[in-house]
Design a protein around this motif. Structure first.
Motif, PDB file in Angstrom:
ATOM      1  N   ARG A 169       0.859  -1.186   0.000  1.00 66.11           N
ATOM      2  CA  ARG A 169       0.000   0.000   0.000  1.00 66.11           C
ATOM      3  C   ARG A 169       0.891   1.231   0.000  1.00 66.11           C
ATOM      4  O   ARG A 169       1.837   1.318   0.783  1.00 66.11           O
ATOM      5  CB  ARG A 169      -0.875  -0.012   1.253  1.00 66.11           C
ATOM      6  CG  ARG A 169      -1.921   1.045   1.284  1.00 66.11           C
ATOM      7  CD  ARG A 169      -3.072   0.816   0.357  1.00 66.11           C
ATOM      8  NE  ARG A 169      -3.788  -0.410   0.710  1.00 66.11           N
ATOM      9  CZ  ARG A 169      -4.531  -1.090  -0.130  1.00 66.11           C
ATOM     10  NH1 ARG A 169      -4.669  -0.686  -1.368  1.00 66.11           N
ATOM     11  NH2 ARG A 169      -5.137  -2.173   0.234  1.00 66.11           N
ATOM     12  N   LEU A 170       0.614   2.161  -0.883  1.00 66.35           N
ATOM     13  CA  LEU A 170       1.379   3.402  -0.974  1.00 66.35           C
ATOM     14  C   LEU A 170       0.739   4.466  -0.081  1.00 66.35           C
ATOM     15  O   LEU A 170      -0.427   4.345   0.310  1.00 66.35           O
ATOM     16  CB  LEU A 170       1.446   3.881  -2.423  1.00 66.35           C
ATOM     17  CG  LEU A 170       2.062   2.886  -3.413  1.00 66.35           C
ATOM     18  CD1 LEU A 170       1.979   3.428  -4.830  1.00 66.35           C
ATOM     19  CD2 LEU A 170       3.498   2.569  -3.035  1.00 66.35           C
ATOM     20  N   ALA A 171       1.483   5.502   0.215  1.00 66.87           N
ATOM     21  CA  ALA A 171       1.045   6.536   1.147  1.00 66.87           C
ATOM     22  C   ALA A 171      -0.269   7.203   0.738  1.00 66.87           C
ATOM     23  O   ALA A 171      -1.080   7.549   1.590  1.00 66.87           O
ATOM     24  CB  ALA A 171       2.134   7.590   1.309  1.00 66.87           C
ATOM     25  N   GLY A 172      -0.507   7.351  -0.552  1.00 66.85           N
ATOM     26  CA  GLY A 172      -1.719   8.004  -1.032  1.00 66.85           C
ATOM     27  C   GLY A 172      -2.908   7.076  -1.174  1.00 66.85           C
ATOM     28  O   GLY A 172      -3.944   7.476  -1.690  1.00 66.85           O
ATOM     29  N   GLY A 173      -2.778   5.820  -0.747  1.00 70.43           N
ATOM     30  CA  GLY A 173      -3.867   4.852  -0.863  1.00 70.43           C
ATOM     31  C   GLY A 173      -3.756   3.966  -2.087  1.00 70.43           C
ATOM     32  O   GLY A 173      -4.506   3.017  -2.228  1.00 70.43           O
ATOM     33  N   GLU A 174      -2.818   4.281  -2.987  1.00 70.64           N
ATOM     34  CA  GLU A 174      -2.631   3.454  -4.168  1.00 70.64           C
ATOM     35  C   GLU A 174      -1.982   2.124  -3.761  1.00 70.64           C
ATOM     36  O   GLU A 174      -1.506   1.970  -2.651  1.00 70.64           O
ATOM     37  CB  GLU A 174      -1.730   4.155  -5.191  1.00 70.64           C
ATOM     38  CG  GLU A 174      -2.263   5.449  -5.718  1.00 70.64           C
ATOM     39  CD  GLU A 174      -1.885   6.635  -4.852  1.00 70.64           C
ATOM     40  OE1 GLU A 174      -1.216   6.427  -3.821  1.00 70.64           O
ATOM     41  OE2 GLU A 174      -2.261   7.761  -5.196  1.00 70.64           O
ATOM     42  N   THR A 175      -1.967   1.187  -4.697  1.00 74.23           N
ATOM     43  CA  THR A 175      -1.353  -0.118  -4.472  1.00 74.23           C
ATOM     44  C   THR A 175      -0.238  -0.323  -5.475  1.00 74.23           C
ATOM     45  O   THR A 175      -0.409  -0.052  -6.661  1.00 74.23           O
ATOM     46  CB  THR A 175      -2.393  -1.242  -4.620  1.00 74.23           C
ATOM     47  OG1 THR A 175      -3.408  -1.050  -3.632  1.00 74.23           O
ATOM     48  CG2 THR A 175      -1.784  -2.612  -4.432  1.00 74.23           C
ATOM     49  N   ALA A 176       0.891  -0.811  -5.001  1.00 71.07           N
ATOM     50  CA  ALA A 176       2.023  -1.155  -5.859  1.00 71.07           C
ATOM     51  C   ALA A 176       2.098  -2.673  -5.959  1.00 71.07           C
ATOM     52  O   ALA A 176       1.837  -3.382  -4.982  1.00 71.07           O
ATOM     53  CB  ALA A 176       3.321  -0.608  -5.284  1.00 71.07           C
ATOM     54  N   VAL A 177       2.435  -3.168  -7.133  1.00 71.37           N
ATOM     55  CA  VAL A 177       2.558  -4.606  -7.374  1.00 71.37           C
ATOM     56  C   VAL A 177       3.891  -4.848  -8.070  1.00 71.37           C
ATOM     57  O   VAL A 177       4.271  -4.096  -8.968  1.00 71.37           O
ATOM     58  CB  VAL A 177       1.397  -5.129  -8.258  1.00 71.37           C
ATOM     59  CG1 VAL A 177       1.545  -6.612  -8.549  1.00 71.37           C
ATOM     60  CG2 VAL A 177       0.055  -4.840  -7.612  1.00 71.37           C
ATOM     61  N   ARG A 178       4.598  -5.905  -7.644  1.00 67.59           N
ATOM     62  CA  ARG A 178       5.885  -6.243  -8.264  1.00 67.59           C
ATOM     63  C   ARG A 178       6.055  -7.748  -8.323  1.00 67.59           C
ATOM     64  O   ARG A 178       5.372  -8.498  -7.634  1.00 67.59           O
ATOM     65  CB  ARG A 178       7.045  -5.622  -7.493  1.00 67.59           C
ATOM     66  CG  ARG A 178       7.283  -6.264  -6.139  1.00 67.59           C
ATOM     67  CD  ARG A 178       8.426  -5.606  -5.411  1.00 67.59           C
ATOM     68  NE  ARG A 178       8.673  -6.259  -4.127  1.00 67.59           N
ATOM     69  CZ  ARG A 178       9.565  -5.850  -3.252  1.00 67.59           C
ATOM     70  NH1 ARG A 178      10.292  -4.787  -3.511  1.00 67.59           N
ATOM     71  NH2 ARG A 178       9.729  -6.506  -2.110  1.00 67.59           N
ATOM     72  N   ASP A 179       6.988  -8.182  -9.141  1.00 62.74           N
ATOM     73  CA  ASP A 179       7.374  -9.589  -9.254  1.00 62.74           C
ATOM     74  C   ASP A 179       8.275  -9.912  -8.066  1.00 62.74           C
ATOM     75  O   ASP A 179       9.315  -9.291  -7.885  1.00 62.74           O
ATOM     76  CB  ASP A 179       8.124  -9.799 -10.572  1.00 62.74           C
ATOM     77  CG  ASP A 179       8.523 -11.234 -10.830  1.00 62.74           C
ATOM     78  OD1 ASP A 179       8.555 -12.051  -9.884  1.00 62.74           O
ATOM     79  OD2 ASP A 179       8.815 -11.552 -11.988  1.00 62.74           O
ATOM     80  N   SER A 180       7.911 -10.891  -7.268  1.00 59.77           N
ATOM     81  CA  SER A 180       8.692 -11.205  -6.069  1.00 59.77           C
ATOM     82  C   SER A 180      10.071 -11.751  -6.392  1.00 59.77           C
ATOM     83  O   SER A 180      10.966 -11.700  -5.551  1.00 59.77           O
ATOM     84  CB  SER A 180       7.938 -12.198  -5.180  1.00 59.77           C
ATOM     85  OG  SER A 180       7.776 -13.431  -5.839  1.00 59.77           O
ATOM     86  N   LYS A 181      10.243 -12.262  -7.602  1.00 57.42           N
ATOM     87  CA  LYS A 181      11.560 -12.785  -7.993  1.00 57.42           C
ATOM     88  C   LYS A 181      12.521 -11.670  -8.391  1.00 57.42           C
ATOM     89  O   LYS A 181      13.717 -11.891  -8.495  1.00 57.42           O
ATOM     90  CB  LYS A 181      11.420 -13.782  -9.139  1.00 57.42           C
ATOM     91  CG  LYS A 181      10.649 -15.050  -8.764  1.00 57.42           C
ATOM     92  CD  LYS A 181      10.538 -16.021  -9.916  1.00 57.42           C
ATOM     93  CE  LYS A 181       9.884 -15.510 -11.156  1.00 57.42           C
ATOM     94  NZ  LYS A 181       8.540 -14.990 -11.079  1.00 57.42           N
ATOM     95  N   GLU A 182      11.996 -10.462  -8.636  1.00 52.72           N
ATOM     96  CA  GLU A 182      12.812  -9.304  -9.015  1.00 52.72           C
ATOM     97  C   GLU A 182      12.417  -8.100  -8.159  1.00 52.72           C
ATOM     98  O   GLU A 182      11.870  -7.118  -8.661  1.00 52.72           O
ATOM     99  CB  GLU A 182      12.606  -8.980 -10.493  1.00 52.72           C
ATOM    100  CG  GLU A 182      13.109 -10.072 -11.422  1.00 52.72           C
ATOM    101  CD  GLU A 182      13.035  -9.642 -12.867  1.00 52.72           C
ATOM    102  OE1 GLU A 182      13.322  -8.461 -13.157  1.00 52.72           O
ATOM    103  OE2 GLU A 182      12.684 -10.485 -13.695  1.00 52.72           O
TER     104      GLU A 182
END
Length: 66
Positions: free
Chosen positions: A27-40
């Protein structure tokens, strides 16, 4: 792009720990959501607005295979 070091990343509950296709979200500070590849973890991440993330989660819960 948001600075990613202080984010609290959570791995998908579908991750089996064997290095397969896993994603993490934070969760980002402004309420947005970040998504990433856990392998990278130092690679790129996607950012979603609160509304877009809610729509995505709702669609997944309904079984949308889009």
């Amino acid at each position: 792009m948001t600075h990613i070091s202080p984010l609290q990343w959570r791995k998908s509950s579908y991750s089996n720990g064997s290095g397969g296709n896993c994603v993490e979200m934070a969760r980002l500070a402004g309420g947005e959501t970040a998504v990433r590849d856990s392998k990278e973890p130092e690679g790129d991440m996607l950012e979603f607005s609160l509304g877009a993330w809610r729509d995505f989660v709702a669609a997944v819960r309904r079984g949308w295979a889009g």
